[in-house]
Motif scaffolding. Structure first.
Motif, PDB file in Angstrom:
ATOM      1  N   SER A 151     -12.189 -10.948  14.689  1.00  0.00           N
ATOM      2  CA  SER A 151     -13.314 -10.644  13.797  1.00  0.00           C
ATOM      3  C   SER A 151     -14.524 -10.312  14.656  1.00  0.00           C
ATOM      4  CB  SER A 151     -13.618 -11.836  12.891  1.00  0.00           C
ATOM      5  OG  SER A 151     -12.607 -12.011  11.924  1.00  0.00           O
ATOM      6  N   LEU A 152     -14.934  -9.063  14.634  1.00  0.00           N
ATOM      7  CA  LEU A 152     -15.996  -8.616  15.531  1.00  0.00           C
ATOM      8  C   LEU A 152     -17.330  -9.305  15.241  1.00  0.00           C
ATOM      9  CD1 LEU A 152     -15.172  -4.792  15.559  1.00  0.00           C
ATOM     10  CD2 LEU A 152     -14.392  -6.580  17.145  1.00  0.00           C
ATOM     11  N   HIS A 153     -17.620  -9.592  13.996  1.00  0.00           N
ATOM     12  CA  HIS A 153     -18.888 -10.215  13.640  1.00  0.00           C
ATOM     13  C   HIS A 153     -18.958 -11.678  14.084  1.00  0.00           C
ATOM     14  CE1 HIS A 153     -15.991 -10.634  10.369  1.00  0.00           C
ATOM     15  NE2 HIS A 153     -16.428 -11.884  10.326  1.00  0.00           N
ATOM     16  N   ALA A 154     -17.805 -12.287  14.394  1.00  0.00           N
ATOM     17  CA  ALA A 154     -17.781 -13.701  14.775  1.00  0.00           C
ATOM     18  C   ALA A 154     -18.135 -13.915  16.242  1.00  0.00           C
ATOM     19  CB  ALA A 154     -16.408 -14.296  14.487  1.00  0.00           C
ATOM     20  N   GLU A 155     -18.235 -12.836  17.006  1.00  0.00           N
ATOM     21  CA  GLU A 155     -18.624 -12.932  18.417  1.00  0.00           C
ATOM     22  C   GLU A 155     -20.155 -13.020  18.479  1.00  0.00           C
ATOM     23  OE1 GLU A 155     -16.701 -13.011  21.119  1.00  0.00           O
ATOM     24  OE2 GLU A 155     -14.821 -12.925  20.009  1.00  0.00           O
ATOM     25  N   THR A 172     -25.485 -10.667  18.796  1.00  0.00           N
ATOM     26  CA  THR A 172     -26.934 -10.747  18.981  1.00  0.00           C
ATOM     27  C   THR A 172     -27.392  -9.898  20.163  1.00  0.00           C
ATOM     28  OG1 THR A 172     -26.610 -12.829  20.212  1.00  0.00           O
ATOM     29  CG2 THR A 172     -27.194 -12.998  17.874  1.00  0.00           C
ATOM     30  N   ALA A 173     -26.607  -9.857  21.230  1.00  0.00           N
ATOM     31  CA  ALA A 173     -26.981  -9.025  22.380  1.00  0.00           C
ATOM     32  C   ALA A 173     -26.957  -7.544  22.013  1.00  0.00           C
ATOM     33  CB  ALA A 173     -26.035  -9.291  23.550  1.00  0.00           C
ATOM     34  N   LEU A 174     -25.897  -7.129  21.343  1.00  0.00           N
ATOM     35  CA  LEU A 174     -25.779  -5.718  20.978  1.00  0.00           C
ATOM     36  C   LEU A 174     -26.834  -5.322  19.953  1.00  0.00           C
ATOM     37  CD1 LEU A 174     -21.885  -5.467  20.731  1.00  0.00           C
ATOM     38  CD2 LEU A 174     -23.348  -4.663  22.591  1.00  0.00           C
TER      39      LEU A 174
END
Length: 210
Positions: free
Chosen positions: A90-94, A99-101
């Motif tokens: 899940s990309l949003h869970a990273e 937050t960095a991106l």
């Protein structure tokens, strides 16, 4: 001894609103029932790809992020019966990456850059959105296309930009809240077909993950 809570019947309990909400689940379910063939195809295709060493990437915003994460958890863990774990992210869970991106590139790029980082040709990207209009999901589709990644959309009522941009889509013809509830049913339906195909392939190959 503390008294048990009981509703204050001197005021409206908004039962009519609750009943209407529950009634509105039925159109979402019927919409999914009419697309049961595609749900089955997604589960089967996903099993074939993940058994071959590909991975699933998933993303959404808000409640759709929770539904996407529910799907990846079922694949890395298990749905019903014990089976091998499969790669699903899940990309949003990273949180640190997100937050960095977002800080460095803007929120519209947050998923596209992760797709370029993690995705490989033959992987599957599934994007969930009740509106089908989220710019960050649309940009993720374009990034996936660059990498040869198949794209699936699970959205609310169609037509909408995300459903049209992806290779395939399942659109739930219901208002946003009920469409999102329909997405959970769709996730479980895909998992049901996924597990059935994994079991079939495992039995065909004599046990163990091929």
């Amino acid at each position: 001894m503390q008294a048990r809570w009981s509703p204050d019947t001197s005021h409206s309990t908004h039962q009519a609103e609750v009943t209407t909400h529950l009634d509105n689940v039925l159109p979402a379910l019927e919409s999914l029932r009419s697309q049961s063939v595609r749900l089955s195809e997604w589960g089967t295709e996903l099993a074939n790809r993940l058994l071959s060493g590909q991975r699933l990437l998933a993303a959404g915003n808000g409640g759709s992020a929770a539904e996407a994460q529910h799907l990846t958890a079922e694949l890395v863990g298990r749905f019903d019966e014990e089976r091998a774990p499969f790669s699903a992210i899940s990309l949003h869970a990273e949180s640190s990456a997100v937050t960095a991106l977002s800080n460095d590139y803007g929120y519209e790029e947050v998923f596209a850059r992760q797709v370029r980082a993690h995705g490989r040709a033959g992987d599957v990207l599934i994007l969930l959105s009740t509106s089908g209009r989220s710019p960050n999901l649309l940009k993720a589709v374009r990034a996936a296309r660059e990498r040869g990644i198949i794209t699936w959309a699970l959205t609310g009522a169609g037509p909408n930009p995300l459903a049209e941009a992806c290779d395939q889509a399942i659109t739930v013809d219901a208002i946003a809240a009920n469409a999102q509830e329909g997405h959970l049913i769709a996730v479980h339906a895909v998992c049901r077909a996924f597990d059935a195909e994994v079991a079939r392939r495992t039995n065909t190959h004599g046990g163990g993950q091929p």
